[in-house]
Design an enzyme around this catalytic site. Structure first.
Site, PDB file in Angstrom:
ATOM      1  N   HIS A   1      64.211  25.558 -11.512  1.00  0.00           N
ATOM      2  CA  HIS A   1      65.416  26.372 -12.097  1.00  0.00           C
ATOM      3  C   HIS A   1      65.609  26.570 -13.367  1.00  0.00           C
ATOM      4  O   HIS A   1      66.090  27.615 -14.243  1.00  0.00           O
ATOM      5  CB  HIS A   1      66.306  25.958 -11.550  1.00  0.00           C
ATOM      6  CG  HIS A   1      66.198  26.380 -10.367  1.00  0.00           C
ATOM      7  ND1 HIS A   1      66.896  27.796  -9.838  1.00  0.00           N
ATOM      8  CD2 HIS A   1      66.409  25.901  -8.935  1.00  0.00           C
ATOM      9  CE1 HIS A   1      66.365  27.930  -8.534  1.00  0.00           C
ATOM     10  NE2 HIS A   1      66.352  26.791  -7.540  1.00  0.00           N
TER      11      HIS A   1
ATOM     12  N   HIS B   1      60.194  21.922  -7.833  1.00  0.00           N
ATOM     13  CA  HIS B   1      60.869  23.468  -7.669  1.00  0.00           C
ATOM     14  C   HIS B   1      62.201  24.054  -8.869  1.00  0.00           C
ATOM     15  O   HIS B   1      62.509  24.463  -9.455  1.00  0.00           O
ATOM     16  CB  HIS B   1      61.227  23.541  -6.109  1.00  0.00           C
ATOM     17  CG  HIS B   1      62.922  24.340  -6.328  1.00  0.00           C
ATOM     18  ND1 HIS B   1      62.375  25.602  -5.595  1.00  0.00           N
ATOM     19  CD2 HIS B   1      64.162  24.128  -5.919  1.00  0.00           C
ATOM     20  CE1 HIS B   1      63.191  25.975  -4.555  1.00  0.00           C
ATOM     21  NE2 HIS B   1      64.474  25.895  -5.210  1.00  0.00           N
ATOM     22  N   GLU B   2      63.041  22.228  -8.867  1.00  0.00           N
ATOM     23  CA  GLU B   2      63.963  22.119  -9.705  1.00  0.00           C
ATOM     24  C   GLU B   2      63.933  22.507 -11.401  1.00  0.00           C
ATOM     25  O   GLU B   2      64.639  23.083 -12.122  1.00  0.00           O
ATOM     26  CB  GLU B   2      64.902  20.879  -9.394  1.00  0.00           C
ATOM     27  CG  GLU B   2      65.581  20.709  -8.126  1.00  0.00           C
ATOM     28  CD  GLU B   2      67.072  21.590  -8.210  1.00  0.00           C
ATOM     29  OE1 GLU B   2      67.183  21.390  -9.182  1.00  0.00           O
ATOM     30  OE2 GLU B   2      66.823  21.978  -6.648  1.00  0.00           O
TER      31      GLU B   2
ATOM     32  N   GLU C   1      65.328  31.500  -6.378  1.00  0.00           N
ATOM     33  CA  GLU C   1      65.237  30.491  -5.272  1.00  0.00           C
ATOM     34  C   GLU C   1      63.262  30.983  -4.939  1.00  0.00           C
ATOM     35  O   GLU C   1      62.892  30.223  -5.345  1.00  0.00           O
ATOM     36  CB  GLU C   1      65.484  30.614  -3.785  1.00  0.00           C
ATOM     37  CG  GLU C   1      66.721  29.866  -3.357  1.00  0.00           C
ATOM     38  CD  GLU C   1      66.635  28.540  -4.349  1.00  0.00           C
ATOM     39  OE1 GLU C   1      66.122  27.826  -4.021  1.00  0.00           O
ATOM     40  OE2 GLU C   1      66.846  28.430  -5.262  1.00  0.00           O
TER      41      GLU C   1
END
Ligand SMILES: [Zn+2]
Length: 268
Positions: free
Chosen positions: A133, A129-130, A191
């Protein structure tokens, strides 16, 4: 003429050009405003990371550090167009349930997250997920949008090498809000995008995407009295679990393919 009015004139001339040049598309096809050169955002990320390394103790437990590095590097290695050598992964000795990835190629994982994620697949959920980003340039998008909202003057100043926005705001824009006490959560669109891309990244590396659901459920529940720090800068309601369910068949197909081609990570 003082320098400020002059800057304002330059801003008025440059702003429409910047907006024209600013329309970009994210990896999932979302329209983005991107005005800063990538190298500029990368050096912001690198500088913020150096500061955090100065101020936060690193974990000295080699087995747990290797475990966290293994998960992050397995994901990065499975991304064909990613250069592993530009990334550095650090594990911080702090109880917060948190992790971040920064433009420029830096990943920070906190000991508290290693305690919350029950296995390598769950840790890969957060790390994927990071990284998503960063790959989707969310920090650049956020700084760009904020700067345009302020009339473009700061864009010109930053491009001219005068980083006048305050340091803590920059930290917050990079997704490090909890570290400096400014809460600037990623947007809902960012998100959702990081969830979708992150699921794909972990699956491609051979981590089981189904483990993302118990991980986010545990995060949502929180452990102890306070909610995980991660959620304050990465908000997601119940929609997260529902969206992941919808994306799961596609992610499982990627996962099965990765397993067939021998990607079976054994990090911890
Ligand atoms: Zn996020």
């Amino acid at each position: 003429m003082t320098s400020k009015p002059k800057l304002r004139v330059v801003a008025l001339i440059l702003l429409p050009l910047l907006v024209l040049a600013a329309c970009a598309t994210s990896p999932t096809g979302r329209r983005q405003i991107i005005v800063l050169p990538e190298e500029q955002v990368d050096s912001m990320g690198l500088a913020a990371f150096e500061e955090l390394k100065q101020s936060t103790r690193q974990l000295r437990d080699p087995a747990r550090v290797d475990y966290a590095r293994c998960v992050a590097e397995t994901i990065l290695r499975s991304m064909d167009d990613e250069d592993l050598s530009r990334w550095e992964v650090v594990v911080f000795d702090d109880e917060q349930v948190n992790a971040f990835a920064l433009p420029g190629g830096r990943i920070g994982i906190y000991r508290g997250l290693l305690d919350t994620a029950e296995n390598q697949h769950q840790l890969a959920t957060v790390v994927g997920h990071e990284i998503a980003h960063v790959r989707a340039r969310h920090a650049n998008e956020r700084v760009s949008t904020g700067m345009l909202a302020e009339g473009g003057l700061q864009v010109v100043q930053v491009l001219a090498g005068d980083p006048s926005p305050r340091k803590s705001q920059l930290f917050a824009a990079l997704g490090l809000g909890t570290q400096v006490g400014i809460l600037l959560p990623f947007s809902r669109a960012q998100e959702s995008e990081a969830d979708a891309l992150g699921l794909e990244f972990m699956a491609r590396a051979g981590f089981d995407p189904r483990e993302s659901i118990p991980l986010w459920e545990n995060m949502q529940k929180g452990s102890g009295s306070k909610p995980p720090e991660f959620l304050s800068t990465h908000p997601a309601g119940d929609t997260r679990i529902r969206a992941l369910g919808a994306q799961m068949p596609g992610a499982l197909a990627i996962y099965e393919q990765a397993r067939r081609s021998g990607r079976r990570p054994a990090c911890g």
